[in-house]
Motif scaffolding. Structure first.
Motif, mmCIF file in Angstrom:
data_model
loop_
_atom_site.group_PDB
_atom_site.id
_atom_site.type_symbol
_atom_site.label_atom_id
_atom_site.label_comp_id
_atom_site.label_asym_id
_atom_site.label_seq_id
_atom_site.Cartn_x
_atom_site.Cartn_y
_atom_site.Cartn_z
ATOM 1 N N PRO A 60 0.816 -1.222 0.000
ATOM 2 C CA PRO A 60 0.000 0.000 0.000
ATOM 3 C C PRO A 60 0.846 1.268 0.000
ATOM 4 N N VAL A 61 0.292 2.326 -0.542
ATOM 5 C CA VAL A 61 0.912 3.647 -0.469
ATOM 6 C C VAL A 61 0.487 4.257 0.860
ATOM 7 N N VAL A 62 1.463 4.476 1.741
ATOM 8 C CA VAL A 62 1.156 4.932 3.098
ATOM 9 C C VAL A 62 0.850 6.433 3.100
ATOM 10 N N THR A 63 -0.328 6.784 3.601
ATOM 11 C CA THR A 63 -0.742 8.175 3.750
ATOM 12 C C THR A 63 -1.257 8.377 5.172
ATOM 13 N N ALA A 64 -1.439 9.640 5.552
ATOM 14 C CA ALA A 64 -1.964 9.937 6.889
ATOM 15 C C ALA A 64 -3.374 9.383 7.057
ATOM 16 N N ASP A 65 -4.200 9.515 6.008
ATOM 17 C CA ASP A 65 -5.570 8.981 6.066
ATOM 18 C C ASP A 65 -5.565 7.472 6.234
ATOM 19 N N LEU A 66 -4.659 6.802 5.540
ATOM 20 C CA LEU A 66 -4.581 5.344 5.639
ATOM 21 C C LEU A 66 -4.209 4.922 7.054
ATOM 22 N N LEU A 67 -3.234 5.587 7.644
ATOM 23 C CA LEU A 67 -2.775 5.226 8.986
ATOM 24 C C LEU A 67 -3.858 5.484 10.034
ATOM 25 N N TRP A 68 -4.401 6.706 10.033
ATOM 26 C CA TRP A 68 -5.407 7.038 11.035
ATOM 27 C C TRP A 68 -6.686 6.232 10.848
ATOM 28 N N GLY A 69 -7.107 6.088 9.587
ATOM 29 C CA GLY A 69 -8.318 5.311 9.317
ATOM 30 C C GLY A 69 -8.169 3.862 9.743
ATOM 31 N N SER A 70 -6.989 3.282 9.459
ATOM 32 C CA SER A 70 -6.745 1.883 9.810
ATOM 33 C C SER A 70 -6.681 1.689 11.320
ATOM 34 N N ILE A 71 -6.019 2.635 12.005
ATOM 35 C CA ILE A 71 -5.896 2.537 13.468
ATOM 36 C C ILE A 71 -7.266 2.618 14.131
ATOM 37 N N LEU A 72 -8.054 3.608 13.738
ATOM 38 C CA LEU A 72 -9.383 3.768 14.325
ATOM 39 C C LEU A 72 -10.284 2.584 13.992
ATOM 40 N N CYS A 73 -10.180 2.112 12.753
ATOM 41 C CA CYS A 73 -10.979 0.963 12.329
ATOM 42 C C CYS A 73 -10.633 -0.272 13.174
ATOM 43 N N GLY A 74 -9.342 -0.485 13.399
ATOM 44 C CA GLY A 74 -8.902 -1.628 14.193
ATOM 45 C C GLY A 74 -9.367 -1.550 15.634
ATOM 46 N N VAL A 75 -9.320 -0.350 16.215
ATOM 47 C CA VAL A 75 -9.755 -0.163 17.602
ATOM 48 C C VAL A 75 -11.257 -0.400 17.732
ATOM 49 N N PHE A 76 -12.044 0.175 16.821
ATOM 50 C CA PHE A 76 -13.499 -0.011 16.860
ATOM 51 C C PHE A 76 -13.855 -1.488 16.693
ATOM 52 N N TRP A 77 -13.159 -2.160 15.769
ATOM 53 C CA TRP A 77 -13.434 -3.591 15.568
ATOM 54 C C TRP A 77 -13.112 -4.384 16.830
ATOM 55 N N SER A 78 -11.984 -4.101 17.450
ATOM 56 C CA SER A 78 -11.575 -4.852 18.642
ATOM 57 C C SER A 78 -12.614 -4.740 19.746
ATOM 58 N N ILE A 79 -13.108 -3.531 19.963
ATOM 59 C CA ILE A 79 -14.140 -3.324 20.984
ATOM 60 C C ILE A 79 -15.406 -4.106 20.614
ATOM 61 N N GLY A 80 -15.817 -3.968 19.352
ATOM 62 C CA GLY A 80 -17.023 -4.658 18.909
ATOM 63 C C GLY A 80 -16.904 -6.170 18.997
ATOM 64 N N GLN A 81 -15.774 -6.716 18.545
ATOM 65 C CA GLN A 81 -15.624 -8.167 18.486
ATOM 66 C C GLN A 81 -15.468 -8.785 19.874
ATOM 67 N N ILE A 82 -14.658 -8.176 20.718
ATOM 68 C CA ILE A 82 -14.453 -8.713 22.061
ATOM 69 C C ILE A 82 -15.773 -8.763 22.828
ATOM 70 N N LEU A 83 -16.547 -7.692 22.751
ATOM 71 C CA LEU A 83 -17.810 -7.652 23.492
ATOM 72 C C LEU A 83 -18.847 -8.596 22.882
ATOM 73 N N GLN A 84 -18.853 -8.724 21.553
ATOM 74 C CA GLN A 84 -19.805 -9.656 20.942
ATOM 75 C C GLN A 84 -19.500 -11.089 21.362
ATOM 76 N N VAL A 85 -18.238 -11.482 21.287
ATOM 77 C CA VAL A 85 -17.862 -12.842 21.672
ATOM 78 C C VAL A 85 -18.130 -13.074 23.158
#
Length: 285
Positions: free
Chosen positions: A51-76
């Motif tokens: 991937p071509v690393v950009t600020a949007d890619l980094l911040w979007g990926s970090i936030l996406c990963g954090v939101f997923w972790s919260i959602g998945q841990i609590l769902q399981v």
């Protein structure tokens, strides 16, 4: 093609919940197995696509990963309080309403009056269908704290809605986001799991749940492309048909017990969920 890709997450996430229950282990084993499996898949793809690393890619990926972790841990974790055949319809309904309304209002994916009328009607049908699948003829087992389970699922759903919307907000490419998103998921999940007592995060059951991670990785890749091709409203709605796979699998594979009346309500409710999803699909021009 867009609609076919949109159905892959439904299969992946539907079987994911069944596989993790069959494999077993603590909820920490299940989510760690998922993120490790997902990271392995991302590394393989990274070898062929850098991937071509950009600020949007980094911040979007970090936030996406954090939101997923919260959602998945609590769902399981909710699966320890509720059967899958009850937890998944509740989770699905909350995610559908949140993602669909946000996509329609913020991303303007519904632009005409008939789209809003049909879209809102479809959401009502889906909610009714989900409510029917949670019908219980007998009293809930006292060992199962339904109220706590629903609260946990509600917070979980907020995490999943953020996970679904962030790639669109940051305008991220499906291929580019996979590796940084997987790393963010692995780090944030590991941190959250580390705070759990006796987490056994690298125990035997964790590595057995790599199969769960494979199911998620396939669905995760497909949802990124589906949301880009179909829009968040249609893409996320199609993915939430995983409730059909998970609920039927819970009954047939996990042998979750339902009376004849409860089974009739469940099957009728699932039919309404499918109908509502098809109606939302029609709203896409």
């Amino acid at each position: 093609m867009g609609l076919l890709i949109g159905l892959i997450p439904a299969l992946g996430w539907g079987f994911q919940s069944i596989v993790m229950q069959k494999v077993g282990g603590k909820f920490t084993n299940k989510v760690m197995g998922m993120v490790i499996g997902t990271t392995i898949m991302a590394i393989i793809i990274f070898m062929f696509h850098r991937p071509v690393v950009t600020a949007d890619l980094l911040w979007g990926s970090i936030l996406c990963g954090v939101f997923w972790s919260i959602g998945q841990i609590l769902q399981v974790k909710s699966f320890d309080l509720l059967d899958i055949s009850m937890a998944m319809p509740i989770s699905t309904g909350e995610q559908l309403v949140g993602a669909s309304l946000f996509g329609a209002i913020v991303f303007h994916e519904w632009t005409s009056g008939w789209q809003y009328v049909l879209g809102i009607a479809s959401l009502i049908i889906i909610i009714i269908g989900i409510w029917l699948t949670t019908f219980q003829e007998s009293k809930v087992n006292k060992n199962k704290n339904v109220k706590s389970g629903v609260i946990i699922l509600t917070v979980s759903s907020l995490g999943f809605v953020g996970y679904a919307l962030l790639p669109q907000i940051f305008n991220l490419n499906g291929w580019d986001v996979l590796m940084p998103q997987a790393i963010a998921m692995l780090i944030s999940t590991s941190i959250l799991v580390a705070f759990q007592k006796d987490n056994q995060m690298f125990g035997k059951k964790t590595f057995q749940n790599l199969l769960t991670g494979a199911c998620f990785a396939a669905a995760n890749l497909a949802i990124l492309f589906s949301n880009a091709m179909n829009g968040v409203v249609v893409g996320w709605t199609l993915s939430q048909l995983n409730v059909v796979v998970a609920t039927v699998g819970g009954l047939l594979i996990l042998h979750e017990h339902k009376t004849k009346k409860e089974l009739k309500f469940t099957l009728f409710g699932l039919s309404l969920v499918v109908l509502g999803a098809i109606m939302i699909g029609i709203t896409k021009q």
